[in-house]
Design a protein around this motif. Structure first.
Motif: not given
Length: 263
Positions: A1-14, A160-174
């Protein structure tokens, strides 16, 4: 299984960490386009901070985001799962997973990024501000810029892998899924049960539900190979799951996940 994720606007500075090394990231073939976007973004934020605010859709109170972008090449980095800190990643709570569980996700997850294209779950990146809908000077539309690089990468996913696309629409366009992969891909929608009438699309619960699904995938001890396997796992979280067949050729299946208001 391959999972495609969006990022997040919120980020933590190391607070500390090595600086960015493009060669160490997943998908080394993206090094040159990554360099072009990084240079365009840091140059814009350094030479024209006011223009950068407008380009990035920031207010005057968010000038710290512009300053952050000025130092992307030298800023400390951390694994992507630590950098992204929005609702989805908060519900995933990867820090509380075991090393084996995070490793399981690292082998399955690709995160879409306006700055880096795709990044791996454990790739070391800096915190940044850049959305997929931005048009950068010298680069143009990021959706148009990344499409030719990211869609070919998707074609490399094992058949053989199922692709699970959890991206939001704007990131699908990338990196849109090629039509040839539609039969083994599923797009997801999260809806909320309403007291009256049909379920409605939601935003906050959408991200939170996807984060809980990802956590369940990480903690699942068995194999998840099929859409039925995934649907059964989601159902254990208390959601109703409805599979909707595609309405046209080249369109992925759609998995509607219906949650209550408390989900």
């Amino acid at each position: 299984m391959r999972i495609l994720l969006p990022p997040s606007e919120g980020k933590t500075d190391p607070h500390r960490g090595t600086s960015l090394e493009l060669a160490s990231l997943s998908f080394p073939e993206l090094s040159e386009p990554r360099r072009l976007v990084l240079d365009a973004l840091t140059t814009l934020c350094t030479t024209d901070p006011c223009g950068a605010c407008a380009t990035l859709g920031l207010t005057s109170n968010q000038s710290a985001e512009v300053v952050r972008n000025q130092h992307l090449w030298s800023a400390p980095t951390a694994p992507a799962w630590q950098i992204y800190s929005g609702v989805l990643y908060g519900q995933l709570d990867a820090a509380s997973l075991t090393v084996a569980q995070r490793t399981r996700l690292a082998g399955r997850v690709w995160i879409a990024s306006a700055l880096f294209g795709f990044v791996g779950f454990t790739d070391r990146i800096p915190a940044y501000r850049l959305s997929s809908e931005t048009t950068l000077p010298g680069i143009g539309s990021l959706a148009r810029f990344w499409r030719d690089s990211l869609t070919p990468l998707l074609l490399r996913v094992d058949e053989s892998e199922l692709i699970v696309d959890l991206r939001s629409g704007s990131y699908v366009k990338l990196g849109p899924l090629p039509d040839s992969m539609a039969q083994r891909a599923v797009a997801t929608r999260v809806l909320q049960k309403m007291p009256l009438g049909p379920p409605k699309l939601i935003t906050h619960f959408n991200k939170a539900t996807k984060g809980r699904i990802l956590r369940a995938v990480a903690q699942h001890p068995g194999k998840l190979r099929t859409l039925d396997d995934l649907a059964q796992l989601i159902a254990t979280l208390g959601a109703d799951v409805i599979l909707i067949p595609p309405t046209r050729t080249g369109q992925p299946q759609q998995l509607d996940i219906i949650v209550t208001g408390a989900s």
